[in-house]
Design a protein around this motif. Structure first.
Motif: not given
Length: 180
Positions: A113-118, A121-128, A142-145, A175-180
């Motif tokens: 899934g996907e989570l959002t971290e607040h 410094r900002g908001v970051r979308s975190l994909a699988a 951390v929120v599931n938006d 801010q865009d997430a940086v994939p691992a």
């Protein structure tokens, strides 16, 4: 180079410096090794997928592993590092509330899934596959938006003993997430 610096102090965001990401060893001792532990557990769905449950009333979590003091994790003259691994599920709309992790550092890895971290410094979308590394005192919500459930893995070292809650805040731009 000063040997008293941690990997994170030397590299900045450890996940941005791929050559420092190391495979997990039995008893992790560095930020890179803890990130490797989280990645190895994430890659082996047989360790966690059968445990996941979703609860629309309250957040579901499961302590996957506890290592009170990881023998062999200490360098000469240091105490061994204990750690915990937690599995969490998030139905749409569920969140953690703004909090920090007391004296614990951690690695958050999104498994499904996907989570959002607040943060402040900002908001970051975190994909699988995304990972976030944080130091003691790092505050976030951390929120599931999304409209789909999500699953995350959390490694805390030393083990989590305190999770102070913070007042909600309005963060700046995304801010865009940086994939691992």
């Amino acid at each position: 180079m000063n040997s008293s610096h941690s990997d994170l102090q030397i590299a900045g965001d450890i996940l941005e410096v791929q050559h420092l990401l190391q495979p997990a060893r039995e008893h992790p001792a560095t930020v890179a090794e803890f990130a490797g532990l989280a990645r190895s557990i994430a890659a082996d769905r047989s360790q966690w997928a059968h445990l996941v449950q979703y609860d629309a009333v309250s957040r579901w979590y499961h302590r996957l592993r506890t290592v009170p003091q990881a023998l062999g994790s200490a360098r000469a003259g240091e105490a061994p590092i204990g750690y915990e691994v937690w599995l969490l599920s998030w139905v749409p709309g569920q969140g953690s509330g703004a909090h920090d992790h007391g004296a614990s550092s951690g690695i958050l890895t999104v498994l499904d899934g996907e989570l959002t971290e607040h943060t402040e410094r900002g908001v970051r979308s975190l994909a699988a596959g995304s990972q976030r590394v944080f130091a003691p005192g790092y505050a976030h919500d951390v929120v599931n938006d999304s409209l789909e459930p999500a699953v995350s893995l959390h490694v805390y070292y030393p083990g989590l003993t305190d999770m102070p809650m913070h007042p909600a805040q309005s963060p700046p731009a995304t801010q865009d997430a940086v994939p691992a």
